[in-house]
Structures are given as C-alpha cells and as structure tokens.
Design an enzyme around this catalytic site. Structure first.
Site, PDB file in Angstrom:
ATOM      1  N   HIS A 108       0.876  -1.182   0.000  1.00  0.00           N
ATOM      2  CA  HIS A 108       0.000   0.000   0.000  1.00  0.00           C
ATOM      3  C   HIS A 108       0.906   1.223   0.000  1.00  0.00           C
ATOM      4  O   HIS A 108       1.955   1.229   0.652  1.00  0.00           O
ATOM      5  CB  HIS A 108      -0.909  -0.015   1.237  1.00  0.00           C
ATOM      6  CG  HIS A 108      -1.825   1.164   1.361  1.00  0.00           C
ATOM      7  ND1 HIS A 108      -2.409   1.777   0.277  1.00  0.00           N
ATOM      8  CD2 HIS A 108      -2.268   1.846   2.453  1.00  0.00           C
ATOM      9  CE1 HIS A 108      -3.183   2.776   0.698  1.00  0.00           C
ATOM     10  NE2 HIS A 108      -3.100   2.846   2.015  1.00  0.00           N
ATOM     11  N   GLU A 195     -12.397   3.090   0.254  1.00  0.00           N
ATOM     12  CA  GLU A 195     -12.708   2.559   1.585  1.00  0.00           C
ATOM     13  C   GLU A 195     -13.688   3.454   2.335  1.00  0.00           C
ATOM     14  O   GLU A 195     -14.651   2.983   2.936  1.00  0.00           O
ATOM     15  CB  GLU A 195     -11.416   2.412   2.396  1.00  0.00           C
ATOM     16  CG  GLU A 195     -10.481   1.326   1.915  1.00  0.00           C
ATOM     17  CD  GLU A 195      -9.129   1.379   2.595  1.00  0.00           C
ATOM     18  OE1 GLU A 195      -8.344   0.431   2.406  1.00  0.00           O
ATOM     19  OE2 GLU A 195      -8.838   2.369   3.303  1.00  0.00           O
TER      20      GLU A 195
END
Length: 335
Positions: A108, A195
């Site tokens: 990430h 998200e």
C-alpha cells in the site's frame, strides 16, 4: 488505456534468483510469504522476537528473522505491516541496515506517498498491491486463479525495479489475473477514497441508516436486517460478476425501477459534494495526519467508535440471526 501485465509479460526467474523478505505475517504477510514459497522463491519472514505470529510462520514452514537481520539478508523487502507502525519499523530496523541496490516493496502506498518513510536514492522503491484481503489472495492462489494487483515504481535505482516488482507479482499469483500499472499517488488516494466513501464507510452508513429507518417506522428488526444487510451479498455478487447492468438485469423489474427512481434521491448532489470533500482531505494529507495523530494519542476515538458499533441494535439482531443460519459459519470481530 491502462497497461495490464499478465504472465506472458513477466519473467518469473527474476524473483526466483532473489532473496525475499516479508516484514509482517498478518492478513497480507502470510499470504505473500506462503504464495512466494509455493512459487519456488527463497523467502523468509521478519518479525519482532515478541510477535505472536512467529509460531504461525514456523507452522507454515517459513524461517523467521528479526526485521534488522532480515534486511541484511534480503535482496527484496516487502512491507506487509499496518500503515501506522510501519515508519517506526523502517527507522529502527530497516534503514540502518539497507544496502545499495536493494528493493523495497510496499503493499500500500500510504507511507511513501505521505512521506512518513523516505528511503535513500540508492534503493529501488516500488509497490505490488493485491486488490483484496490476504486470505483471499492465498485462497485464489491455492485455487489456481490468482488475484489482480497494482504495480507502481516510485524510485528506480537499478534500472529494473518494475521488472522485479512484476516478477514478485507473479510469485504471489497476481500475474495470472492481471497486474495494473499505476502510481503511488493514484493507488493511495483512490484506495483511501474507496474505503471511506463506498466500500466501508459509505456502505456501513447506508446499511445502518436503512435498518434504523425501518425499525423506527415499526417494522421488525429481523425483517429490517434481512432487507438492509443480509441481502447485500446477493447484490454484491451480481455486481462482481457483471457490473451494474448485469445486476439490474438479474433483479426484478420492480427492484430495477426502484433503483432508477430512488437511488439518486439517496445519493444526490449533496452526497457527491461530501464525497469531493472527503477526497480533498485525502489528497491534501488531512486524513493521513488525523489518522497518525489518533494512533499517537492512544486510539481513544477509534476504540469508542468500535465499541459503539458493536453495541448497536443492528449488530445484536444480526448476531442472533446468523447463529440460526446453518449454511453460515458466523464470524465474530477479533477471530
């Protein structure tokens, strides 16, 4: 058109000729390590001496080293730890032991994009980010299907950083499904936005408010649960298989009509304006700063949010109903 790499575009021998260290053995770390091991890669895991995951890694047939020793041993290091503790692990164990020509990989882009980790120019910095949780990455590999991933290069010290990253992607099974080329900026900002606005924050708020609206109107909580939470899986599976058009084709005409006339009344211009504000706060670093500060101050607000969510009527009703469904293996937070 975005560039997508598949097995034919990747040289597996690159990663097979390198020593790979995985820092962390949680959701992502265990999947990366086991998939690489099964692909014939020389891989070891880096964990602190007190880590509870050491035994799990040993049970998976993997050698475990302290992160500092792993850094000295490895040609390639993949960070599979949570975003917030990662900078301290890097500063204490990795940075003092880096050698020119090593490759640092990230699952990430958070810490590189927001500059909480700043590697020297003598090492490669790249990303291989599977598009799903670790247990699915492992399951897809075992099933021979693979999980799509993203690849990006932040700094190419050796001239072949992308080739190394793509070969690593092959090792975890993602080249079979497709590896999309991106940037650290794009991956980080779109991941956080997805998200917060859709996958977790948006969906959770939509479910909770729909459930509460029905219950407050006098409907049975059990009926509200089925309509607002339980059936989301049916719709998401259709979306996953064929997109919005296939979902609308598969549901009833009544449901499709309701989609068109009521959906835009719920997600309207005011909602989109809020989405744009969330994106702005992600882009300018506001969210990252607040999240880092929350962790440094002991996570008080996070723990309060978590506890409040667990005590909601929606969660209590769902827990009871799931225990009565023989086709499910009910999960509890923390399992």
């Amino acid at each position: 058109m975005a560039k997508i790499f598949y097995e034919k575009d990747v040289n597996p021998e690159i990663i097979k000729d390198l020593k790979v260290g995985i820092i962390g053995y949680g959701s992502q770390g265990h999947a990366h390590a086991l998939n690489l091991k099964d692909s014939g890669v020389d891989v070891k895991v880096g964990l602190q001496p007190t880590s509870k995951s050491r035994q799990k890694a040993h049970e998976g047939g993997l050698e475990v080293l302290d992160p500092a020793e792993l850094t000295k041993w490895a040609d390639v290091l993949m960070f599979c730890t949570p975003d917030v503790p990662m900078p301290d692990i890097y500063a204490e164990s990795v940075e003092p032991n880096l050698k020119a020509g090593q490759t640092l990989l990230f699952a990430h882009g958070f810490n590189i994009h927001f500059k909480t980790i700043a590697p020297p120019e003598t090492v490669n910095v790249a990303m291989v980010a599977p598009k799903g949780p670790g247990h699915r990455l492992r399951a897809e590999y075992v099933a021979g299907a693979g999980m799509p991933a993203l690849v990006a290069v932040h700094h190419d010290a050796t001239g072949n950083a992308k080739d190394i990253a793509l070969s690593y992607g092959w090792g975890i099974g993602s080249a079979l499904a497709g590896i999309l080329e991106t940037t650290f900026k794009e991956e980080t900002e779109t991941d956080l936005f997805g998200e917060q606005v859709v996958l977790c924050g948006g969906l959770s708020a939509l479910i909770e408010n729909g459930f509460n609206t029905l219950v407050e109107a006098g409907y049975q909580p059990e009926a509200a649960y089925f309509e607002c939470l339980h059936e989301t899986k049916l719709i998401v599976d259709l979306l996953y298989e064929g997109g919005l058009s296939y979902m609308r084709y598969s549901i009833s005409d009544t449901a499709e009509w309701g989609d068109y006339v009521s959906g835009p009344r719920i997600i309207d211009e005011s909602t989109k304006a809020a989405m744009k504000q969330v994106l702005k706060e992600i882009q300018d670093g506001t969210f990252a700063r607040e999240w880092i500060a929350e962790n440094k101050s002991g996570r008080k607000r996070l723990l309060e949010y978590r506890e409040k969510g667990r005590q909601s009527q929606l969660e209590e009703v769902g827990k009871q109903l799931r225990s009565m469904m023989p086709f499910l293996k009910p999960k509890v937070a923390g399992d």
